[in-house]
Design a protein around this motif. Structure first.
Motif, PDB file in Angstrom:
ATOM      1  N   ILE A  99      29.795  43.535 -20.543  1.00  0.00           N
ATOM      2  CA  ILE A  99      28.798  44.611 -20.533  1.00  0.00           C
ATOM      3  C   ILE A  99      27.897  44.403 -19.325  1.00  0.00           C
ATOM      4  N   SER A 101      24.610  45.363 -17.641  1.00  0.00           N
ATOM      5  CA  SER A 101      23.353  45.967 -18.058  1.00  0.00           C
ATOM      6  C   SER A 101      22.272  45.724 -17.001  1.00  0.00           C
ATOM      7  N   PHE A 127      26.470  50.130 -18.496  1.00  0.00           N
ATOM      8  CA  PHE A 127      25.295  50.837 -18.985  1.00  0.00           C
ATOM      9  C   PHE A 127      24.592  51.505 -17.806  1.00  0.00           C
ATOM     10  N   CYS A 168      29.115  48.232 -29.115  1.00  0.00           N
ATOM     11  CA  CYS A 168      27.738  48.396 -28.639  1.00  0.00           C
ATOM     12  C   CYS A 168      26.811  48.843 -29.758  1.00  0.00           C
ATOM     13  N   PHE A 176      23.763  55.124 -28.233  1.00  0.00           N
ATOM     14  CA  PHE A 176      24.591  55.283 -27.040  1.00  0.00           C
ATOM     15  C   PHE A 176      25.234  56.665 -26.960  1.00  0.00           C
TER      16      PHE A 176
END
Length: 347
Positions: A99, A101, A127, A168, A176
């Protein structure tokens, strides 16, 4: 679930608190190792929207972090992404989920190019921005200013999207929204243009280390500059036929405002209700050193591929290069290889 967090700054520590609060088992790995070299666990002291003490294990190498968990969150400034991506790529397996971020400079595509080199097919989640807003106050103290109500994400490979979305939601809750693709994610991060406008209009305060409140400084004039930059970004998004939120929607979703308020009005309310956070007071601020080369240049590069004119973005880079006496166009080693992979593999 066990989660390895790569980074030990404000966002990483805030992520520790958020995950721990939801019953997960976070571990951190700091690339510098400055505060973690001789310890096996830390206690994060969080204040603000989330408060309390939260424990996280500590890894002393990338290999140790990736052995601890198959879920890995990259929570680092963008200027550290290429180094960390290069470090982790040889140790990633098909079972890992990465992920980012948040993604800047098409980092997920650069990471995908490294996975092709190493012949692995993990899941990569990008993200648009961070789930949680955190500012480190000490070695392991963090002030948490907010947890975003809605966040865009994209997944590679696309066939893993459903499982990635479920993961997530398990980690961070039902907040999300799936973006059209990685280009939409690249154009959805509002921090670079907002930070550029705020830093440019308050630069002498930054250079003289004067106190100033970040949201209080988003006056109607600064808000108009943000809106003008936003129109350029939205034009690039239209050229790629992707949907992205507007700057107004960004503030609405980040702070829970109803529609109808201007950017300046929303900023004023955030300042009044939250009394801050303070604006940067050092020229090494990420508002410039990260967001200009890794955020603004990304928009310019994508605009050039579609022959979209973005004069304010280009002017911002030129002005900050002049202010700092350095060429910010040369300080992004991630974007060019990511764009090459995009042209060769995606287009």
């Amino acid at each position: 679930m066990k989660v390895a967090i790569l980074g030990a700054g404000g966002v990483a520590l805030a992520t520790v608190a958020l995950l721990h609060q939801s019953g997960h088992q976070p571990l951190i790995w700091s690339p510098s190792g400055i505060n973690t070299a001789s310890i096996t666990a830390i206690e994060v002291k969080a204040s603000g929207l989330i408060s309390g003490c939260f424990t996280a294990a500590v890894a002393h190498s990338v290999e140790e972090a990736l052995e601890y968990a198959k879920i890995v969150i990259v929570a680092l400034p963008a200027n550290a992404h290429k180094y960390v991506f290069d470090e982790i790529a040889p140790h990633i397996s098909d079972e890992h989920t990465l992920i980012i971020s948040a993604q800047l400079s098409l980092g997920a595509l650069y990471l995908s190019s490294k996975f092709v080199e190493h012949k692995v097919k993990p899941t990569t989640i990008a993200f648009a921005t961070t789930v949680v807003m955190g500012r480190r106050e000490g070695a392991f103290d963090v002030t948490i200013g907010g947890v975003r109500n809605l966040l865009e994400m994209a997944v590679l490979p696309e066939e893993n999207t459903e499982c990635a979305l479920s993961l997530c939601q398990n980690l961070f809750g039902d907040r999300f929204r799936l973006a059209d693709n990685l280009i939409a994610i690249a154009l959805s991060n509002l921090n670079p243009p907002i930070h550029m406008a705020s830093a440019l209009c308050n630069f002498t305060r930054i250079e003289k280390a004067e106190y100033w409140a970040n949201y209080d400084a988003i006056t109607p004039s600064v808000a108009r500059l943000i809106e003008a930059l936003d129109q350029e970004r939205l034009a690039v998004a239209r050229a790629y036929a992707v949907h992205v939120r507007t700057a107004e929607e960004h503030y609405q979703l980040s702070f829970g405002f109803d529609k109808g308020m201007s950017i300046a009005e929303m900023a004023a309310v955030v300042h009044k209700q939250r009394n801050g956070p303070p604006g940067p007071t050092c020229v090494s601020t990420r508002f410039v050193t990260e967001d200009i080369p890794f955020g603004i240049l990304q928009v310019i590069a994508l605009a050039e591929l579609k022959a979209v004119d973005v004069p304010l973005h280009k002017a911002g880079v030129a002005m900050f290069s002049a202010l700092y006496g350095r060429d910010f166009t040369t300080e992004n080693s991630l974007l060019a290889p990511a764009l090459n992979f995009f042209r060769n593999e995606v287009c």
